[in-house]
Design a protein around this motif. Structure first.
Motif, mmCIF file in Angstrom:
data_model
loop_
_atom_site.group_PDB
_atom_site.id
_atom_site.type_symbol
_atom_site.label_atom_id
_atom_site.label_comp_id
_atom_site.label_asym_id
_atom_site.label_seq_id
_atom_site.Cartn_x
_atom_site.Cartn_y
_atom_site.Cartn_z
ATOM 1 N N LEU A 26 0.588 -1.417 -0.297
ATOM 2 C CA LEU A 26 0.184 -0.142 0.252
ATOM 3 C C LEU A 26 1.371 0.923 0.454
ATOM 4 O O LEU A 26 0.383 2.547 0.002
ATOM 5 N N ASN A 27 2.437 1.385 0.176
ATOM 6 C CA ASN A 27 3.112 2.721 0.217
ATOM 7 C C ASN A 27 2.281 3.429 1.067
ATOM 8 O O ASN A 27 2.740 5.028 0.684
ATOM 9 N N THR A 28 2.312 2.615 2.542
ATOM 10 C CA THR A 28 1.602 3.644 3.182
ATOM 11 C C THR A 28 2.390 3.436 5.045
ATOM 12 O O THR A 28 3.806 2.463 5.184
ATOM 13 N N THR A 29 2.311 4.031 6.138
ATOM 14 C CA THR A 29 3.270 4.004 6.745
ATOM 15 C C THR A 29 1.992 2.549 7.591
ATOM 16 O O THR A 29 0.947 3.119 7.772
ATOM 17 N N GLN A 30 2.429 2.075 8.590
ATOM 18 C CA GLN A 30 1.458 1.330 9.741
ATOM 19 C C GLN A 30 0.527 2.632 10.476
ATOM 20 O O GLN A 30 -0.102 1.783 10.639
ATOM 21 N N PRO A 31 1.343 3.280 10.836
ATOM 22 C CA PRO A 31 0.088 3.840 12.365
ATOM 23 C C PRO A 31 -1.468 4.269 10.665
ATOM 24 O O PRO A 31 -1.914 4.844 11.571
ATOM 25 N N SER A 32 -1.152 4.387 10.070
ATOM 26 C CA SER A 32 -1.774 6.027 9.138
ATOM 27 C C SER A 32 -2.752 4.098 9.107
ATOM 28 O O SER A 32 -3.920 4.395 8.607
ATOM 29 N N LEU A 33 -1.931 3.204 8.237
ATOM 30 C CA LEU A 33 -3.515 1.670 7.843
ATOM 31 C C LEU A 33 -4.026 1.012 8.903
ATOM 32 O O LEU A 33 -5.196 1.471 8.792
ATOM 33 N N SER A 34 -3.233 1.666 10.321
ATOM 34 C CA SER A 34 -3.982 0.494 11.005
ATOM 35 C C SER A 34 -5.460 2.164 12.033
ATOM 36 O O SER A 34 -6.325 1.677 12.125
#
Length: 310
Positions: A26-34
């Motif tokens: 997803l090319n994003t950060t884990q906190p953002s995905l959470s």
């Protein structure tokens, strides 16, 4: 709820890890995905994942939601691709439909077949349940589909690819799981879970899968009424885990198995159900004619690959 929430959810479900899904898919950060997953769970009103030290696992609600999320994303993609094809008709388009779970088996060979003969076509892929695929064929949304012989319209033609056997699906720690094979008498007094008889096919009749199960019961003089009915295989498997029930399903449904569910063969001669190619008889597509002319080759390739995998 937005499509990005569904994409994020499917990516996490497939990776079984927020970290891997965020970094690799997803090319994003884990906190953002959470945060996105928490927003989705609040919108749905149910927990979709169980979080642990080794990653995440789908809850029973999450497994059911995954089937529908994939269908919704697939339909959205078909809508976008169809609109683009109309607006910018640079290549001939051909739409393939697959039952959820069968795409991993048949899609690679189908794509090779088309690319060999027709490298300059635009291919659209749709994954849905069998009754939905039959409806899409009838309405011209897809050109050809890998599905069951659904009842209801003389406008569709079917060609059988394989006949799939059924097995007994049950909790991994169920007493019957200790047996090498399970009889119908063994499951007569168990909680029985089946595919919904009211999930609409193009005729409004029962889906082909439910008809095959009921016919087998009738032929063996068994009166087993389902305690629960679900309109998709993911939901059936989830209910097996949560209710400790038992189901009869085609072997390909092993695709959906969590660790808590296992299978055993039926004693004697069990039922079978077709996997067929379906298409609309009036479809004039020259690509469809090429595809149908090479079906025997496709079936042989998939059978050869299955032998290698074993």
């Amino acid at each position: 709820m937005e499509l990005r929430h569904l994409r994020y959810f499917v990516a996490v479900a497939e990776a079984r890890s927020l970290k891997l899904a965020a970094e690799n898919k997803l090319n994003t950060t884990q906190p953002s995905l959470s945060r996105q997953i928490r927003d989705l769970e609040e919108e749905v009103g149910a927990s979709l994942f169980v979080r642990g030290s080794k990653g995440v696992e789908l809850t029973p609600a999450g497994r059911v939601f995954l089937d529908h999320a994939r269908v919704m994303l697939s339909q959205a993609e078909v809508a976008v691709q169809s609109a683009r094809q109309i607006a910018y008709p640079t290549k001939p388009s051909f739409a393939l439909g697959f039952m959820i779970g069968h795409d991993t088996t048949w899609l690679p060979g189908a794509l090779r077949l088309l690319r060999d003969d027709l490298p300059n076509i635009h291919i659209v892929i749709s994954t849905q349940n069998s009754p939905q695929l039959a409806t899409a064929l009838l309405h011209g949304g897809i050109d050809v589909a890998f599905l069951r012989r659904e009842d209801g319209s003389d406008d569709l033609a079917f060609r059988t690819l394989v006949d799939e056997p059924f097995e007994v699906f049950l909790p991994a720690d169920h007493p019957l799981a200790a047996k090498s094979a399970v009889s119908l008498a063994d499951i007569a007094n168990q909680t029985f879970i089946s595919v919904s008889g009211t999930a609409l096919s193009i005729s409004g009749k029962q889906p082909a899968l439910r008809r095959a199960i009921d016919r087998f019961m009738h032929e063996n003089d068994m009166e087993i009424r389902p305690s629960h009915e679900v309109d998709n295989l993911g939901g059936v498997v989830s209910l097996i885990a949560s209710t400790r029930g038992i189901a009869l399903l085609p072997v390909y449904a092993k695709t959906f198995l969590p660790d808590a569910v296992t299978t055993r063969p039926l004693e004697g001669s069990g039922p079978k159900i077709d996997l067929s190619i379906g298409y609309r008889k009036a479809n004039p597509s020259p690509i469809l004619k090429v595809f149908l002319s090479r079906l025997n080759e496709l079936t042989a390739d998939v059978a050869a690959q299955a032998r290698v995998d074993r």
